[in-house]
Scaffold this motif. Structure first.
Motif, short mmCIF file in Angstrom:
data_model
loop_
_atom_site.label_atom_id
_atom_site.label_comp_id
_atom_site.label_asym_id
_atom_site.label_seq_id
_atom_site.Cartn_x
_atom_site.Cartn_y
_atom_site.Cartn_z
N PHE A 101 -25.01 20.64 -11.20
CA PHE A 101 -26.33 20.08 -10.84
C PHE A 101 -26.35 18.65 -10.55
CE2 PHE A 101 -30.84 20.52 -12.09
CZ PHE A 101 -31.28 19.40 -11.98
N MET A 102 -25.79 17.73 -11.40
CA MET A 102 -25.45 16.43 -11.18
C MET A 102 -25.07 16.09 -9.92
SD MET A 102 -27.10 15.49 -13.88
CE MET A 102 -27.16 13.81 -13.30
N THR A 103 -24.01 16.92 -9.26
CA THR A 103 -23.42 16.48 -8.25
C THR A 103 -24.32 16.70 -6.97
OG1 THR A 103 -22.01 18.38 -8.01
CG2 THR A 103 -20.77 16.53 -8.82
N ARG A 104 -25.02 18.02 -7.18
CA ARG A 104 -25.88 18.29 -6.04
C ARG A 104 -27.35 17.66 -6.29
NH1 ARG A 104 -25.03 24.63 -5.40
NH2 ARG A 104 -22.63 24.62 -5.19
N PHE A 105 -27.74 16.92 -7.38
CA PHE A 105 -29.04 16.63 -7.36
C PHE A 105 -29.57 15.68 -6.50
CE2 PHE A 105 -32.73 16.44 -9.28
CZ PHE A 105 -33.19 15.11 -9.94
N VAL A 106 -28.85 14.76 -5.84
CA VAL A 106 -29.23 13.62 -5.14
C VAL A 106 -29.48 14.25 -3.59
CG1 VAL A 106 -28.96 11.38 -3.81
CG2 VAL A 106 -28.57 11.67 -6.39
N PRO A 107 -28.37 14.93 -3.02
CA PRO A 107 -28.78 15.41 -1.98
C PRO A 107 -29.92 16.60 -1.86
CG PRO A 107 -26.51 15.89 -2.66
CD PRO A 107 -26.84 15.06 -3.87
N TYR A 108 -30.15 17.14 -3.16
CA TYR A 108 -31.26 18.16 -3.39
C TYR A 108 -32.54 17.46 -3.25
CZ TYR A 108 -34.37 21.28 -6.17
OH TYR A 108 -35.45 22.31 -6.43
N LEU A 109 -32.79 16.18 -3.82
CA LEU A 109 -33.88 15.42 -3.68
C LEU A 109 -34.33 15.11 -1.87
CD1 LEU A 109 -33.63 12.39 -6.29
CD2 LEU A 109 -35.29 14.47 -6.20
N PHE A 110 -33.37 14.99 -1.31
CA PHE A 110 -33.47 14.80 0.00
C PHE A 110 -33.50 16.04 0.99
CE2 PHE A 110 -34.14 10.57 -0.33
CZ PHE A 110 -33.22 9.93 -1.31
N ALA A 111 -32.99 17.12 0.60
CA ALA A 111 -32.58 18.30 1.57
C ALA A 111 -32.90 19.55 0.53
CB ALA A 111 -31.56 18.10 2.16
N PRO A 112 -34.12 19.84 -0.05
CA PRO A 112 -34.10 20.88 -1.00
C PRO A 112 -33.91 22.31 -0.32
CG PRO A 112 -36.00 19.92 -0.75
CD PRO A 112 -35.15 18.98 0.05
N LYS A 113 -34.21 22.35 1.01
CA LYS A 113 -34.15 23.56 1.82
C LYS A 113 -32.64 23.82 1.76
CE LYS A 113 -37.30 22.53 4.92
NZ LYS A 113 -38.47 22.47 5.71
N LYS A 114 -31.76 22.87 1.74
CA LYS A 114 -30.26 23.33 2.35
C LYS A 114 -29.53 23.28 0.82
CE LYS A 114 -30.06 21.49 6.69
NZ LYS A 114 -30.82 20.17 6.83
N HIS A 159 -28.73 24.37 -3.02
CA HIS A 159 -29.06 25.18 -3.85
C HIS A 159 -28.64 24.76 -5.22
CE1 HIS A 159 -30.98 27.95 -1.04
NE2 HIS A 159 -30.17 27.77 -0.50
N MET A 160 -29.49 24.61 -6.18
CA MET A 160 -29.07 24.13 -7.65
C MET A 160 -28.81 25.40 -8.32
SD MET A 160 -29.54 21.12 -6.95
CE MET A 160 -29.51 20.04 -8.67
N PRO A 161 -27.72 25.14 -9.34
CA PRO A 161 -27.16 26.13 -10.08
C PRO A 161 -28.17 26.51 -11.26
CG PRO A 161 -26.30 23.94 -10.79
CD PRO A 161 -26.92 23.69 -9.45
N LYS A 162 -27.95 27.84 -11.70
CA LYS A 162 -28.66 28.12 -13.05
C LYS A 162 -28.89 27.21 -13.97
CE LYS A 162 -29.17 32.72 -14.61
NZ LYS A 162 -28.78 34.05 -14.48
N GLN A 163 -30.00 26.92 -14.68
CA GLN A 163 -30.22 25.98 -15.93
C GLN A 163 -30.55 26.74 -17.06
OE1 GLN A 163 -29.73 22.07 -15.48
NE2 GLN A 163 -28.18 23.38 -14.51
N HIS A 164 -30.20 26.05 -18.43
CA HIS A 164 -30.64 26.22 -19.81
C HIS A 164 -31.99 25.81 -19.77
CE1 HIS A 164 -26.95 28.26 -20.73
NE2 HIS A 164 -26.36 27.30 -20.16
N ALA A 165 -32.54 25.69 -21.05
CA ALA A 165 -33.97 25.38 -21.32
C ALA A 165 -34.38 23.96 -20.69
CB ALA A 165 -34.04 25.27 -22.84
N VAL A 166 -33.43 23.05 -20.83
CA VAL A 166 -33.65 21.75 -20.04
C VAL A 166 -32.62 21.28 -19.09
CG1 VAL A 166 -33.94 19.24 -20.65
CG2 VAL A 166 -34.81 20.89 -22.31
N LYS A 167 -33.05 21.06 -17.98
CA LYS A 167 -32.06 20.80 -16.85
C LYS A 167 -31.02 19.47 -17.16
CE LYS A 167 -35.18 22.26 -13.31
NZ LYS A 167 -35.86 22.13 -11.96
N SER A 168 -29.94 19.50 -16.80
CA SER A 168 -28.89 18.57 -16.90
C SER A 168 -29.38 16.95 -16.77
CB SER A 168 -27.64 18.71 -16.16
OG SER A 168 -27.49 19.95 -15.87
#
Lengths: 512, 223, 275
Positions: free
Chosen positions: B94-107, B109-118
């Motif tokens: 999650f943490m490694t992908r988070f910043v790219p996710y912010l700018f390219a959410p279509k591309k 994909h974030m991993p499954k999370q528990h009750a509160v995101k990392s």
């Protein structure tokens, strides 16, 4: 002077009322002497004007006890001082005091008109800036009212030596109120016939034609063009002229006598009349006449008796310079003038921790009151520590005024004794500890100020410690209160003046 | 019929509303002291009102969370559990992908999370920690006259740094939590609305948690 | 107006406290009216430190040396720094520098936050409980503005205080130090020439700075410098975050959640699609 004191009553026939003047007798009437006289029942009533013996007198605890022996005490002061309220002192039971005490509130120096003199002999006239508060009056007014009332009573009831008071010449009143200007005129001197002010004491005669309250001041209030206007009198002059730049300021106030700023100024020039320092010329003989920046303190010319501004002849310089000595010369010692001497000698104080190693004596053989019971001399075995008393910048005298001025009181807020680090160590005293300083005359407590500025002495092979304290505190005040240093000072006096030996005596010190 | 999960209870939502309001007011009023030019511009009297407001809302900022914790201590203990839960592979991803996710959410994909995101576990800890610091330092500054000047200077520094951190992290927190970020659209309801999250949203954001909740059914609502 | 300065020459000072009392009188600063209200400090010093009602305090420091006791007097009051920490930290701009170098605290602007109390490396500004503002020496700007000397300077009977153009004061101070050195005051130093950017109250310290309680190499405190940096940094940080989030928003335009793929196995359609 007698002509001023007794006016029309003083005539050649009654020796100008000379018999009315009190005469000296064997009793020592100095400050210490007065309190001894109270103890002996000779003095029964006392007036203390701006004086606070309950704090300022030597052996002040004894003096407070003596105030309690008086029939009556009149205190005139700005505040209720320790003297005015002496029965409130710690250790006194008011129920035992029978003294009738009167307190008259007095005006402060900005609240009245009059003159002030400095140690340079300058008399300066000052004006009233503000009315005194409440019922406070200036000293002259109090004195005047007192005089009028006493005169009334003495005239009605008589009494011992009542004429001493009832015959007094007392013209110092205008519109029923005391008038300081009239006092000034009386002090300056005037011709009796026409009331004209004399120019200076040289115009005074011994035949009753002139009157002058204080001959040395004569000339300070001598301007007949405006006799009631102090601003036009020498004493009221505020001109900053300073001829020669010598700092004499001859037109700033009046220096008695005759506005001479430097006494014995003849000695500022050599035998031939040449100034020792050309840049500080007070008087100078130029070969034919005297030139001067200050009023010459010697016979320097013969003036026309009618118009003194006309010089008849000049008196050339000679080898005399000291007007007040019969032979005009300086003397290394005074003949028949002092009880001790002729040369200075070393004496230990009345209470000393050590033997006098200089001359086989100990303390001065002519000191006064050494045998008085009240003195309770300190035994050096019991009281081996030397004590001295002194002043601070922040407080004045007994602190009556300064402990009532919050800014000054805050600047130096508490009574203390200064102790050396060595003595402090010996006694287990730390800085700011509460300590007791005592001898047989009294015991007082205050803060200790431990400091390296005090150091023990070595006298005759022994270590002798010294402590010192200011004497500005007492129990009366709006601000700070504190122990009275003079409770432990000895009421013994100098052989000639009876000035008390406040500055050297013995005590012991303990942590309280 | 769609299934919804009750993610946040009323106590929590109320506390969050209050805290958000307090925070916004505190930041706004605080700015007038933080930026001297602003304070100078409005004058001493107006500034006095602003500072008074800052203090009033400082009280709510501190008091409301304390109150709600007393009412429902479980919320706090659960939060602690989430924060200190072990950091697993999903979290790292999650943490490694988070910043790219912010700018390219279509591309991305974030991993499954528990009750509160990392990321949120991290952000929450930072916000709570610095909220605590800002509160304590703020109280010290408020105590002003009764505190040694040297302590005030240190408190001021802590207050300023805390503000900086809270502002920066808080902005990101708000951007995501309010659903301004497009993939998070609609998620505002969860804290600001009725606290419900749809099954599909729940599975998208918090896969493991969604499965657990749907299975247990305790918090599931059918609308 | 040229830059002016006060020179306090401790070697001439008799520690009479005339300046200390005159300052209170001129500025109408109160002292307690209660009986025995003021504490004994253990020395000739009136009180332990400046306070809300005292802007100038004479200090006394004794130290024993081989040659004897050095009783060092010091004038504790605002130094009117050219680079003042108080001004740097004030959140409401209550401090300003007048043309002549005076550092002026405007009590009408002061909000009593006490930041300056802590920031000053000498601890000079003090809070006034009854007025809820801080205060310090004003260099008598009400007098100097009318061509008069500060009250303390006028009142000093020992001529230990002089006032005039700063360059003359610095020169006089230096000359005095040289003179003192010839008289055996080997540690004599002039304080205030360059500290804090140059001060407008300089001291001649005959026994050296430490003996007079003067802070050597006084500088803007680190905390204050840090506070100074925090503000622009915070601004930058917030701007950066807003910018970043804004960019994130822009890049997310037209986003629609994908069909579920292998990594998000049980992810259904979006609520939007379902509706």
């Amino acid at each position: 002077m007698l002509k001023e004191f007794y006016g029309p009553y003083a005539t050649a026939e009654n020796n100008y009322a000379f018999d009315m003047m009190p005469k000296l007798n064997k009793i020592n009437h100095t400050h210490i002497g007065v309190f001894e006289s109270v103890q002996e029942g000779i003095v029964k009533g006392m007036m203390c004007w701006g004086q606070n013996p309950a704090v300022a007198g030597p052996n002040s605890k004894f003096e407070r006890e003596m105030l309690g022996k008086l029939d009556w005490l009149l205190a005139v002061d700005l505040w209720e001082t320790e003297t005015a309220g002496f029965w409130k002192a710690p250790g006194i039971d008011p129920a035992q005091i029978q003294t009738e005490v009167y307190m008259l509130p007095a005006a402060g120096h900005y609240e009245k008109q009059g003159s002030i003199s400095n140690s340079g002999r300058w008399i300066q006239w000052r004006w009233k800036a503000i009315d005194p508060p409440g019922e406070a009056k200036d000293d002259l007014e109090i004195m005047h009212e007192l005089y009028k009332k006493l005169k009334e009573i003495y005239e009605a009831e008589g009494g011992p030596n009542s004429e001493q008071l009832t015959k007094l010449h007392w013209p110092y009143e205008t519109d029923g109120r005391a008038d300081i200007t009239k006092v000034a005129q009386g002090m300056n001197g005037y011709t009796v016939a026409d009331g004209k002010l004399v120019s200076n004491f040289t115009k005074l005669a011994a035949d009753g034609s002139t009157a002058c309250g204080v001959w040395i001041y004569s000339g300070y209030f001598n301007n007949n063009e405006a006799p009631n206007d102090a601003t036009k009198q020498p004493t009221g002059s505020r001109l900053k002229d300073d001829p020669g730049g010598l700092g004499l300021y001859p037109k700033w106030a009046f220096a008695w006598p005759v506005n001479r700023r430097v006494v014995y100024n003849r000695a500022s020039a050599d035998v031939s009349g040449k100034p020792w320092n050309a840049e500080k010329m007070l008087v100078s003989w130029d070969g034919a006449k005297w030139v001067n920046n200050d009023v010459p303190d010697f016979a320097f010319k013969v003036a026309d008796p009618v118009d003194p501004t006309i010089t008849l002849s000049w008196i050339p310089p000679n080898n005399t310079a000291f007007l007040m000595q019969a032979d005009g010369s300086a003397h290394l010692y005074g003949l028949n003038a002092m009880k001790d001497g002729p040369f200075p000698e070393h004496f230990e104080p009345f209470e000393s921790p050590t033997k006098n190693l200089m001359n086989g004596g100990q303390a001065s053989p002519v000191l006064t009151f050494g045998k008085a019971q009240s003195v309770k001399p300190s035994d050096p075995e019991k009281y081996p520590i030397v004590c001295t008393t002194y002043r601070l910048s922040e407080h004045w005298q007994t602190g009556g005024m300064t402990r009532n001025i919050p800014w000054l009181d805050e600047a130096m807020p508490a009574m203390f004794v200064e102790i050396s680090e060595e003595l402090a160590k010996e006694k287990g005293i730390a800085n700011k500890d509460w300590v007791k300083v005592f001898n047989d005359r009294g015991s007082i407590e205050m803060y200790a100020m431990v400091t390296p500025r005090f150091k023990p002495f070595e006298c005759d092979g022994k270590v002798v410690h010294q402590v010192g304290m200011p004497w500005h505190w007492g129990y009366a005040s709006g601000g700070s209160t504190g122990a009275i240093a003079n409770d432990i000072t000895p009421n013994v006096g100098d052989g000639n003046t009876s000035i008390p030996e406040y500055k050297a005596f013995l005590v012991n010190v303990e942590k309280a | 019929m769609t299934r919804y999960i009750q993610r946040h209870d009323a106590v929590k939502r109320t506390e969050h509303w209050s805290h958000v309001t307090s925070t916004i007011v505190l930041i706004t009023t605080g700015l007038f002291v933080f930026v001297p030019a602003l304070g100078e511009a409005i004058g001493k009297d107006a500034l006095g009102v602003i500072r008074l407001g800052h203090r009033i809302f400082a009280v709510t900022f501190i008091a409301v969370p304390i109150l709600t914790t007393i009412i429902r201590p479980k919320n706090l203990s659960r939060q602690f559990k989430n924060v200190f839960a072990p950091w697993d592979e999903d979290d790292k991803k999650f943490m490694t992908r988070f910043v790219p996710y912010l700018f390219a959410p279509k591309k991305v994909h974030m991993p499954k999370q528990h009750a509160v995101k990392s990321g949120q576990r991290l952000a929450d800890s930072v916000l709570v920690f610095f909220a605590f610091l800002i509160a304590v330092s703020g109280v010290i500054l408020w105590a002003g006259a009764y505190v040694a000047p040297a302590v005030i200077t240190v408190a001021l520094l802590i207050h300023d740094i805390s503000f900086a951190i809270i502002a920066i992290v808080g902005l990101a927190h708000a951007y995501l939590g309010a659903g301004i970020f497009q993939p998070y659209r609609g998620i505002a309801r969860v804290m600001f609305g009725d606290g419900l999250v749809s099954e599909s949203d729940a599975r998208y954001h918090w896969g493991y948690w969604a499965e657990e909740e749907l299975e247990s059914g305790k918090n599931v609502v059918e609308v | 107006m040229a830059k002016n300065a006060i020179l306090y020459d401790s070697s001439k000072c008799s520690a009479c406290k005339g300046c200390q009392v005159q300052c209170k009188q001129w500025n109408m600063m109160p002292s307690s009216l209660d009986r025995n209200a003021n504490e004994f400090t253990g020395s000739y010093q009136s009180m332990p430190d400046l306070n809300g009602d005292t802007r100038l305090l004479i200090e006394y420091r004794e130290s024993e040396k081989d040659a004897g006791v050095e009783w060092a007097f010091s004038r504790r009051s605002c130094f009117h720094c050219s680079d003042p920490a108080c001004m740097a930290v004030c959140p409401v701009g209550a401090y300003s520098k007048l043309e002549d170098g005076t550092v002026k605290l405007d009590k009408d602007k002061c909000i009593g936050c006490k930041y300056c109390n802590g920031a000053c490396p000498f601890g000079v500004p003090k809070y006034r409980d009854n007025f809820k503002v801080s205060n310090k020496c004003t260099l008598c700007d009400d007098r100097t503005g009318m061509g008069r000397e500060p009250a303390c300077v006028q009142t000093c009977p020992a001529a230990a205080l002089t006032y005039g153009p700063r360059d003359e004061i610095v020169a006089a101070g230096k000359a005095r130090i040289e003179q003192l050195k010839t008289e055996g005051f080997t540690k004599a130093e002039l304080y205030g020439e360059t500290e804090m950017g140059g001060m407008h109250v300089l001291h001649v310290a005959p026994y050296g700075l430490e003996a007079h309680g003067l802070v050597r190499d006084a500088q803007m405190p680190t905390l204050v410098s840090m506070l100074d940096i925090i503000k622009p940094l915070t601004g930058l940080g917030i701007a950066a975050v807003v910018g970043g989030l804004g960019a994130s928003f822009l890049t997310g335009r037209g986003y629609l959640r994908d069909e579920p793929d292998a990594e998000t196995a049980s992810a259904p359609k979006t609520a939007k699609e379902e509706k």
